[in-house]
Design an enzyme around this catalytic site. Structure first.
Site, PDB file in Angstrom:
ATOM      1  CB  SER A 137      -0.724   0.020   1.251  1.00 23.35           C
ATOM      2  OG  SER A 137      -1.641   1.177   1.501  1.00 23.35           O
ATOM      3  CE1 TYR A 150      -5.209  -1.927   3.832  1.00 21.75           C
ATOM      4  CE2 TYR A 150      -4.007   0.174   3.860  1.00 21.75           C
ATOM      5  CZ  TYR A 150      -4.360  -1.152   3.088  1.00 21.75           C
ATOM      6  OH  TYR A 150      -4.351  -0.988   1.818  1.00 21.75           O
TER       7      TYR A 150
END
Length: 258
Positions: A137, A150
């Site tokens: 990410s 996350y």
């Protein structure tokens, strides 16, 4: 001739979003695709449409990985590519994140990636080499408030990618990571999953937000991430391993004052 003719590639989280677009593109480029997900109805429908194989796979369960790889080998005789796409996102401030929530994100995103590498490495080596593409990410290379679990899991994926690239290179296996920014999927726009939501209004709000944040002035499309996954899986990237590839419309470059 397709870019992936003759390749057998397993894609996790393939029932919708980025995984769906990767499955569609890979199939169009000649791959025999194994779609893996926990969304069985959607996954099976897509597999039928593509003439592909669907397997139920909870990426945080090692037994599921063993079964998925076995099913792929039974159907196609080998596995020589993996896209670790499956992931989940939870919004919370770090100090308010319950341990159960943190561990849920780690189990899917980080442990799932680890188990995928572990499950396919021997098969890729047996096939004479192969590729693993891990989905990290934008938050794997910078910080972002309210997504601590996350971001932590995605930072870990970069570490796994680099170590796997070093250890598996002698076996002809390349391992790289994609680092998407905001992409127009249900993860970034949960309203897509709510039949009563005003999706057009939500889309306008999201568009307005990223027009300000992202130099290219828009949210990304899952098809664009799929093309990066294709590049990292195909021979055009044959001398690339152990690397993170940011695909974020320039977001990481900084914030424009103009």
């Amino acid at each position: 001739m397709g870019t992936l003719d003759g390749r057998v590639v397993l894609i996790t989280g393939a029932a919708r979003g980025q995984g769906e677009q990767e499955a569609r593109l890979f199939a169009a480029e000649g791959a025999r695709v194994v779609l893996a997900d926990v969304l069985d109805d959607q996954g099976e429908d897509l597999a039928k449409e593509l003439g592909a194989l669907y397997v139920h796979l909870d990426v945080g369960r090692e037994d599921d990985w063993v079964a998925a790889v076995a099913a792929a080998k039974e159907a196609y005789g080998k596995v020589d590519g993996l896209v670790n796409n499956a992931g989940i996102l939870r919004f919370n401030t770090l100090v308010d994140t319950p341990l159960d929530e943190f561990m849920q994100v780690v189990q899917v995103n980080q442990v799932g990636c680890f188990l995928g590498i572990k499950a396919v490495a021997g098969e890729l080596a047996e096939a004479g080499g192969g590729t693993i593409v891990n989905t990290a990410s934008y938050t794997a290379v910078t910080g972002m408030a309210a997504v601590g679990a996350y971001a932590a899991s995605k930072h870990a994926i970069l570490g796994l990618t680099r170590v796997a690239a070093l250890e598996l290179a002698p076996k002809g296996i390349r391992v790289n990571a994609m680092c998407p920014g905001a992409i127009d999927t249900a993860m970034s726009n949960p309203a897509q999953l709510d039949p009563e939501a005003d999706t057009e209004e939500m889309a306008r709000a999201i568009d307005g937000l990223y027009r300000k944040l992202v130099p290219l002035g828009r949210i990304g499309r899952p098809e664009e991430v799929a093309r990066l996954a294709l590049f990292l899986t195909g021979e055009d990237s044959s001398y690339i391993t152990g690397q993170p590839f940011v695909i974020d419309g320039g977001w990481l470059a900084g914030v424009s004052v103009f």
